[in-house]
Design an enzyme around this catalytic site. Structure first.
Site, short mmCIF file in Angstrom:
data_model
loop_
_atom_site.label_atom_id
_atom_site.label_comp_id
_atom_site.label_asym_id
_atom_site.label_seq_id
_atom_site.Cartn_x
_atom_site.Cartn_y
_atom_site.Cartn_z
N LYS A 189 12.27 -8.02 8.44
CA LYS A 189 11.99 -7.91 7.01
C LYS A 189 11.81 -6.42 6.70
O LYS A 189 10.76 -5.83 6.91
CB LYS A 189 10.71 -8.69 6.69
CG LYS A 189 9.90 -8.23 5.49
CD LYS A 189 10.57 -8.49 4.16
CE LYS A 189 9.71 -8.00 3.01
NZ LYS A 189 9.97 -6.58 2.67
N GLY A 242 3.06 -0.28 8.46
CA GLY A 242 2.86 -0.23 7.02
C GLY A 242 1.42 0.09 6.69
O GLY A 242 0.73 0.78 7.45
N SER A 243 0.97 -0.45 5.58
CA SER A 243 -0.36 -0.08 5.08
C SER A 243 -1.47 -0.96 5.67
O SER A 243 -1.21 -2.09 6.11
CB SER A 243 -0.38 -0.21 3.56
OG SER A 243 -0.24 -1.57 3.20
N THR A 246 -1.91 -4.47 3.90
CA THR A 246 -0.92 -5.46 4.33
C THR A 246 -1.21 -5.91 5.76
O THR A 246 -1.09 -7.09 6.09
CB THR A 246 0.51 -4.91 4.18
OG1 THR A 246 0.71 -4.56 2.81
CG2 THR A 246 1.55 -5.92 4.59
N GLY A 247 -1.61 -4.98 6.62
CA GLY A 247 -1.98 -5.33 7.99
C GLY A 247 -3.06 -6.41 8.00
O GLY A 247 -3.00 -7.37 8.77
N GLU A 265 0.84 -1.12 13.16
CA GLU A 265 0.79 0.36 13.13
C GLU A 265 0.53 0.73 11.68
O GLU A 265 1.38 0.53 10.82
CB GLU A 265 2.11 0.92 13.66
CG GLU A 265 1.98 2.35 14.13
CD GLU A 265 2.20 3.40 13.07
OE1 GLU A 265 1.29 3.57 12.20
OE2 GLU A 265 3.26 4.03 13.08
N CYS A 300 3.88 8.52 9.41
CA CYS A 300 2.61 7.90 9.81
C CYS A 300 1.74 8.87 10.60
O CYS A 300 0.51 8.85 10.47
CB CYS A 300 2.85 6.62 10.58
SG CYS A 300 3.95 6.79 11.97
N GLU A 399 -5.61 8.04 3.36
CA GLU A 399 -4.24 8.46 3.66
C GLU A 399 -3.50 8.64 2.33
O GLU A 399 -3.40 7.71 1.53
CB GLU A 399 -3.54 7.38 4.49
CG GLU A 399 -2.12 7.78 4.87
CD GLU A 399 -1.38 6.69 5.65
OE1 GLU A 399 -1.36 5.54 5.20
OE2 GLU A 399 -0.82 7.02 6.71
O1 TXE Z 1 3.24 -0.49 2.25
P1 TXE Z 1 3.20 -2.02 2.64
P2 TXE Z 1 3.85 0.18 0.95
C1 TXE Z 1 1.03 3.30 3.74
C2 TXE Z 1 1.02 4.54 2.87
C3 TXE Z 1 1.59 4.04 1.58
C4 TXE Z 1 1.04 2.65 1.53
C5 TXE Z 1 1.77 1.68 0.65
O2 TXE Z 1 -0.30 4.98 2.70
O3 TXE Z 1 1.17 4.77 0.47
O4 TXE Z 1 1.07 2.21 2.86
O5 TXE Z 1 3.14 1.58 1.01
C6 TXE Z 1 5.75 -5.61 3.56
N1 TXE Z 1 3.04 -9.96 3.69
N2 TXE Z 1 2.18 3.25 4.61
O6 TXE Z 1 3.38 -0.53 -0.28
O7 TXE Z 1 2.92 -2.84 1.46
C7 TXE Z 1 6.58 -4.74 2.64
O8 TXE Z 1 7.53 -5.52 1.96
C8 TXE Z 1 4.00 -9.51 4.51
C9 TXE Z 1 2.00 3.83 5.91
O9 TXE Z 1 5.29 0.32 1.11
O10 TXE Z 1 2.31 -2.15 3.81
C10 TXE Z 1 7.17 -3.75 3.62
O11 TXE Z 1 8.27 -4.33 4.28
N3 TXE Z 1 4.61 -8.34 4.35
C11 TXE Z 1 3.06 3.38 6.84
C12 TXE Z 1 6.01 -3.55 4.61
O12 TXE Z 1 5.17 -4.68 4.45
C13 TXE Z 1 4.27 -7.58 3.30
C14 TXE Z 1 4.43 3.31 6.30
C15 TXE Z 1 5.19 -2.28 4.36
O13 TXE Z 1 4.72 -2.30 3.05
C16 TXE Z 1 3.27 -7.98 2.40
C17 TXE Z 1 4.48 2.75 4.96
C18 TXE Z 1 2.65 -9.24 2.62
N4 TXE Z 1 1.68 -9.72 1.83
C19 TXE Z 1 3.38 2.77 4.17
N5 TXE Z 1 3.11 -7.02 1.49
C20 TXE Z 1 3.01 4.01 8.19
N6 TXE Z 1 2.12 3.49 9.03
O14 TXE Z 1 3.77 4.87 8.53
C21 TXE Z 1 3.98 -6.03 1.80
N7 TXE Z 1 4.69 -6.37 2.89
#
Ligand code: TXE
Length: 495
Positions: A189, A242-243, A246-247, A265, A300, A399
């Site tokens: 995804k 990701g964030s 969401t984690g 991560e 990240c 962050e």
């Molecule tokens: O992240 P999301 P976003 C951090 C960074 C950024 C913030 C938001 O601070 O400003 O996150 O970014 C999927 N169930 N990082 O909104 O939402 C989403 O579709 C399952 C740090 O993009 O975490 C995408 O594929 N999946 C980071 C993925 O999660 C879901 C890199 C990441 O999106 C979901 C990116 C749900 N309920 C952002 N909601 C790093 N560690 O490098 C979203 N997603």
């Protein structure tokens, strides 16, 4: 690496709408829903992607499960899987320029960086794990004569991989390559804001001979298609970058569904610590600037929290501000650009708000802090240095995920350690010192998954990357990545 005229020839090439890849078939979403893809370069519509329904996701999981259970992939000799993966890497390499340009148009990373860090890393990671897989052995336990204890390594099953937009190919293949090499099936995804290159390389995997159903791609909104994957009763493990919020949702979904394993991560607020015995202050400033401003800080492990020893704090801040203000921010498809676009309007608004709030709380904006190049329609931000940042400020802890570095002075080693660890995150860190003993003490004292010494960034595929504290768990890269994708099975045999 690239030629500017070749890049320019692809700059406005039409982009095929992204479709789902389920069981080897390309499909629209079940209800026909699509999402418009907006390019951060100019705010223009690039194409659309399918917005998968939860039924689509379940179809993808079923396809992955069927492929896993009949062992069409896991049952192949490791050397045969290796051959397919190497062919896959070759096909990606052949489309290097097209993929790099497509990715840049989708997420705004500067092309010089995207060529290496995105396509280059993807090819490298796939080859590395392909080469590794026929060199991983089981074990024989040290038992008494009456028994034989065998320890097998077996693929886990169906892996859900949820990846972000900042380095979709690099981070995506850090998960896909070891998962597939180990014989698992995957439902991938990508982020809704950067799906296009991953869709393309999944198609290339089929072309390379990966059996249908082994790699499936579902695109769409996180709350709809990502959440459905997280809630599936038939996914064995989720791997995610990701964030934090969401984690947390993924862990919750695991608890509410089938207790699937969840590897996270979650980014960081990584301290980059400069002692006054640093050998070359100018070089440290240059590398530190790259460590926060490349890909507009959307990294990240970005060294977003500069901690500088008091005696050199003013000089170092000035040096960073000078480099930041002289950086060539601009058209990400221009080879001379050092920092491209911020990935989206939403992310840019968030970055600016962080800086505004810090100012309100008493910090000084030494340079940047503004949106630039608005006339292009794109989302660009000036590299920003925020000084006089004390640990009580929100920006010291949150962050930003943008081209924003904070500067906080410290007195001595003990205070540096305290400040470095005064965060809920623990992903990366940097230490600049000419004192070997101090470097090693700092490596031990700083709570982070990666500590860079006299450099920042650039740790290659041979070493693990993973966070501690609220930066997550599990590791990407290196042979340790297999721990997520290979289970141990004991066979206890009476002789
Ligand atoms: O992240 P999301 P976003 C951090 C960074 C950024 C913030 C938001 O601070 O400003 O996150 O970014 C999927 N169930 N990082 O909104 O939402 C989403 O579709 C399952 C740090 O993009 O975490 C995408 O594929 N999946 C980071 C993925 O999660 C879901 C890199 C990441 O999106 C979901 C990116 C749900 N309920 C952002 N909601 C790093 N560690 O490098 C979203 N997603």
């Amino acid at each position: 690496m690239f030629d500017q005229s070749a890049i320019d020839a692809l700059r406005d090439a039409p982009v095929t709408p992204g479709r789902l890849l389920i069981g080897g078939d390309r499909r629209e979403a079940g209800d026909g829903a699509t999402l418009v893809v907006i390019s951060p370069l100019n705010g223009a519509r690039l194409t659309t992607i399918a917005d998968a329904t939860s039924e689509d996701v379940e179809d993808a999981v079923h396809a992955a499960r069927a492929a896993f259970e009949d062992r069409r992939w896991a049952g192949q000799p490791p050397a045969a899987r290796k051959k397919v993966l190497l062919e896959w890497a070759d096909l990606i390499e052949r489309e290097w320029l097209d993929l790099a340009v497509l990715g840049v148009r989708d997420n705004g990373t500067e092309i010089a960086m995207a060529g290496k860090a995105e396509v280059g890393s993807a090819v490298g990671a796939i080859r590395w794990y392909a080469e590794a897989i026929d060199k991983i052995y089981g074990e024989i336990a040290p038992t008494a004569d009456a028994a034989l204890g065998l320890i097998h390594r077996e693929p886990v099953g169906v892996i859900g991989a949820i990846v972000p937009w900042n380095f979709p190919l690099m981070i995506g293949t850090w998960k896909l390559a070891p998962a597939l090499a180990a014989g698992n099936s995957v439902v991938l995804k990508p982020s809704e804001t950067a799906s296009l290159t991953l869709i393309r390389i999944a198609e290339l995997a089929l072309e390379a001979g990966l059996p249908k159903g082994v790699l499936n791609v579902v695109t769409g909104r996180g709350a709809r298609c990502g959440q459905a994957l997280a809630m599936s009763m038939d996914v064995d493990a989720l791997v995610f970058t990701g964030s934090g919020p969401t984690g947390r949702r993924l862990l919750e979904a695991s608890a509410k569904s089938n207790l699937k394993r969840v590897y996270l991560e979650l980014g960081g607020k990584s301290p980059n610590i400069v002692f006054d015995d640093v050998e070359d202050l100018a070089e440290a400033a240059k590398v530190s600037a790259a460590g926060i401003f490349r890909n507009s800080g959307q990294v990240c492990v970005a060294g977003s929290r500069l901690l500088v020893q008091k005696g050199i704090a003013r000089d170092f801040t000035d040096a960073m501000a000078r480099i930041a203000s002289e950086m060539r921010v601009g058209d990400p498809l221009d080879l001379g650009t050092q920092a491209g676009a911020v990935s989206s309007e939403g992310q840019l608004a968030q970055n600016l708000e962080h800086v505004r709030h810090a100012q309100e709380q008493g910090a000084t904006v030494s340079t940047g802090g503004t949106r630039i190049m608005q006339e292009t329609g794109g989302t660009y931000m000036a590299p920003t240095v925020v000084s006089d940042v004390t640990p009580d400020l929100r920006i010291f802890n949150d962050e930003v995920f943008g081209p924003v570095v904070t500067v906080t002075p410290f007195e001595d080693e003990a205070e540096a350690v305290l400040l470095a660890n005064a965060t809920e995150y623990g992903l990366a860190a940097g230490v600049w010192t000419a004192n070997l003993g101090r470097a090693h003490r700092m490596i031990r004292a700083v709570r982070a998954g990666v500590v860079h010494v006299n450099t920042y960034g650039g740790a290659d595929i041979t070493v693990p990357l993973g966070g501690i504290k609220q930066s997550g768990n599990g590791h990407d890269k290196s042979l340790h990545a297999f721990d997520k994708f290979l289970d141990l099975k004991t066979a206890w045999i009476k002789l």
